[in-house]
Design a protein around this motif. Sequence first.
Motif, PDB file in Angstrom:
ATOM      1  N   MET A  25      57.725  33.262   7.745  1.00  0.00           N
ATOM      2  CA  MET A  25      57.391  31.998   8.044  1.00  0.00           C
ATOM      3  C   MET A  25      58.573  30.885   7.398  1.00  0.00           C
ATOM      4  O   MET A  25      59.902  30.064   8.462  1.00  0.00           O
ATOM      5  N   SER A  26      59.096  30.771   5.845  1.00  0.00           N
ATOM      6  CA  SER A  26      60.239  30.064   5.505  1.00  0.00           C
ATOM      7  C   SER A  26      61.280  30.525   6.538  1.00  0.00           C
ATOM      8  O   SER A  26      62.433  29.416   6.920  1.00  0.00           O
ATOM      9  N   THR A  27      61.402  31.847   7.178  1.00  0.00           N
ATOM     10  CA  THR A  27      62.871  32.620   7.492  1.00  0.00           C
ATOM     11  C   THR A  27      62.996  31.182   8.783  1.00  0.00           C
ATOM     12  O   THR A  27      64.085  30.810   9.277  1.00  0.00           O
ATOM     13  N   ALA A  28      62.180  31.208   9.383  1.00  0.00           N
ATOM     14  CA  ALA A  28      62.177  30.860  11.096  1.00  0.00           C
ATOM     15  C   ALA A  28      62.524  29.467  10.659  1.00  0.00           C
ATOM     16  O   ALA A  28      62.944  28.751  11.257  1.00  0.00           O
ATOM     17  N   PHE A  29      61.281  28.516   9.338  1.00  0.00           N
ATOM     18  CA  PHE A  29      62.014  27.512   9.007  1.00  0.00           C
ATOM     19  C   PHE A  29      63.179  27.249   9.031  1.00  0.00           C
ATOM     20  O   PHE A  29      63.625  25.782   9.111  1.00  0.00           O
ATOM     21  N   ALA A  30      63.452  28.226   7.963  1.00  0.00           N
ATOM     22  CA  ALA A  30      65.113  27.317   7.763  1.00  0.00           C
ATOM     23  C   ALA A  30      66.402  27.947   8.509  1.00  0.00           C
ATOM     24  O   ALA A  30      66.862  26.690   8.944  1.00  0.00           O
ATOM     25  N   GLU A  31      65.458  29.081   9.825  1.00  0.00           N
ATOM     26  CA  GLU A  31      67.028  28.551  10.882  1.00  0.00           C
ATOM     27  C   GLU A  31      66.294  27.343  11.300  1.00  0.00           C
ATOM     28  O   GLU A  31      67.226  26.867  12.101  1.00  0.00           O
ATOM     29  N   ARG A  32      65.331  26.702  11.391  1.00  0.00           N
ATOM     30  CA  ARG A  32      65.588  25.633  12.438  1.00  0.00           C
ATOM     31  C   ARG A  32      66.123  24.017  11.735  1.00  0.00           C
ATOM     32  O   ARG A  32      66.688  23.746  12.175  1.00  0.00           O
ATOM     33  N   GLU A  33      66.297  24.233  10.215  1.00  0.00           N
ATOM     34  CA  GLU A  33      65.725  23.053   9.457  1.00  0.00           C
ATOM     35  C   GLU A  33      67.462  23.443   9.740  1.00  0.00           C
ATOM     36  O   GLU A  33      68.327  21.996   9.576  1.00  0.00           O
ATOM     37  N   ARG A  34      68.304  24.621   9.506  1.00  0.00           N
ATOM     38  CA  ARG A  34      69.405  24.522   9.323  1.00  0.00           C
ATOM     39  C   ARG A  34      70.306  23.861  10.770  1.00  0.00           C
ATOM     40  O   ARG A  34      71.722  23.619  11.076  1.00  0.00           O
ATOM     41  N   GLU A  35      69.531  24.867  11.634  1.00  0.00           N
ATOM     42  CA  GLU A  35      70.394  23.565  13.033  1.00  0.00           C
ATOM     43  C   GLU A  35      70.057  22.666  13.427  1.00  0.00           C
ATOM     44  O   GLU A  35      70.743  21.949  14.285  1.00  0.00           O
ATOM     45  N   ARG A  36      68.731  22.231  13.145  1.00  0.00           N
ATOM     46  CA  ARG A  36      68.549  20.187  13.228  1.00  0.00           C
ATOM     47  C   ARG A  36      69.668  19.519  12.447  1.00  0.00           C
ATOM     48  O   ARG A  36      69.450  18.239  12.522  1.00  0.00           O
ATOM     49  N   ARG A  37      69.885  19.861  11.443  1.00  0.00           N
ATOM     50  CA  ARG A  37      71.167  19.158  10.454  1.00  0.00           C
ATOM     51  C   ARG A  37      72.218  19.492  11.260  1.00  0.00           C
ATOM     52  O   ARG A  37      73.434  19.071  10.488  1.00  0.00           O
ATOM     53  N   GLY A  38      72.842  20.552  11.402  1.00  0.00           N
ATOM     54  CA  GLY A  38      74.029  20.834  11.498  1.00  0.00           C
ATOM     55  C   GLY A  38      74.572  21.471  11.055  1.00  0.00           C
ATOM     56  O   GLY A  38      75.990  21.199  10.801  1.00  0.00           O
ATOM     57  N   LEU A  39      73.939  22.571  10.389  1.00  0.00           N
ATOM     58  CA  LEU A  39      74.246  23.204   8.696  1.00  0.00           C
ATOM     59  C   LEU A  39      74.732  24.854   8.872  1.00  0.00           C
ATOM     60  O   LEU A  39      74.476  25.283   8.294  1.00  0.00           O
ATOM     61  N   GLU A  40      75.154  25.245  10.932  1.00  0.00           N
ATOM     62  CA  GLU A  40      75.165  26.445  11.305  1.00  0.00           C
ATOM     63  C   GLU A  40      76.080  27.184   9.878  1.00  0.00           C
ATOM     64  O   GLU A  40      76.051  27.998  10.494  1.00  0.00           O
ATOM     65  N   ASP A  41      78.026  26.729  10.364  1.00  0.00           N
ATOM     66  CA  ASP A  41      78.710  27.011   9.303  1.00  0.00           C
ATOM     67  C   ASP A  41      78.246  27.217   7.969  1.00  0.00           C
ATOM     68  O   ASP A  41      79.200  27.328   6.699  1.00  0.00           O
ATOM     69  N   ARG A  42      77.385  27.062   7.566  1.00  0.00           N
ATOM     70  CA  ARG A  42      77.452  25.734   5.724  1.00  0.00           C
ATOM     71  C   ARG A  42      76.153  26.586   4.933  1.00  0.00           C
ATOM     72  O   ARG A  42      76.669  26.474   3.875  1.00  0.00           O
ATOM     73  N   ILE A  43      75.129  26.859   5.658  1.00  0.00           N
ATOM     74  CA  ILE A  43      74.138  28.098   5.123  1.00  0.00           C
ATOM     75  C   ILE A  43      73.956  28.890   5.579  1.00  0.00           C
ATOM     76  O   ILE A  43      73.422  28.886   6.854  1.00  0.00           O
ATOM     77  N   GLU A  44      73.934  30.036   4.757  1.00  0.00           N
ATOM     78  CA  GLU A  44      73.408  31.538   5.243  1.00  0.00           C
ATOM     79  C   GLU A  44      72.144  31.937   4.816  1.00  0.00           C
ATOM     80  O   GLU A  44      71.640  31.322   3.833  1.00  0.00           O
ATOM     81  N   ILE A  45      71.540  32.100   5.534  1.00  0.00           N
ATOM     82  CA  ILE A  45      69.711  32.837   5.172  1.00  0.00           C
ATOM     83  C   ILE A  45      69.519  33.727   5.974  1.00  0.00           C
ATOM     84  O   ILE A  45      69.462  34.889   6.588  1.00  0.00           O
ATOM     85  N   LEU A  46      69.138  34.309   4.108  1.00  0.00           N
ATOM     86  CA  LEU A  46      68.517  36.068   4.530  1.00  0.00           C
ATOM     87  C   LEU A  46      66.564  36.068   3.385  1.00  0.00           C
ATOM     88  O   LEU A  46      66.329  35.228   3.056  1.00  0.00           O
TER      89      LEU A  46
END
Length: 151
Positions: A25-46
């Motif tokens: 669940m945390s990963t799914a929310f983090a992926e959404r937050e990363r996209e919403r904030r435009g941080l796809e190339d700044r934050i990697e999620i494991l």
Amino acid sequence: MTEHSDTDPIRIAFMCVQNAGRSQMSTAFAERERERRGLEDRIEILTGGTHPADHVHDEVVEIMDEAGFDLSDRTPREITLDELQSCDYVATMGCSTLDVGDVGEDVDIRDWALDDPDGQDPDRVREIRDEIERRVSSLFEEIEDAEISSP
């Protein structure tokens, strides 16, 4: 916390024992937050677990689907010490059996102490989901303030 250049992504790991509920669940929310904030190339999620389950818990798939997330195709995976040591932030889900002491001092470890949704009734799983969403959002706010927005 170390300074990051524009080419050095910030790595966040969400982990628990089975990697079948809270960390998914945390990963799914983090992926959404990363996209919403435009941080796809700044934050990697494991994400991963120390003893991964065979599949994401059914009640987690169902309750996350209500919130617009399809976790039915996700598979729990093992996370390695090397992966954890490469992270800037590691959020554990309250699994008292996890030993992250070998991760090192450079990793910011957070124990979110969340109840396991496995086998819980739908209302309790929703409460856990909503708490995870708040914590992930707060973590992203903190990272943006401390590491991305600073000169």
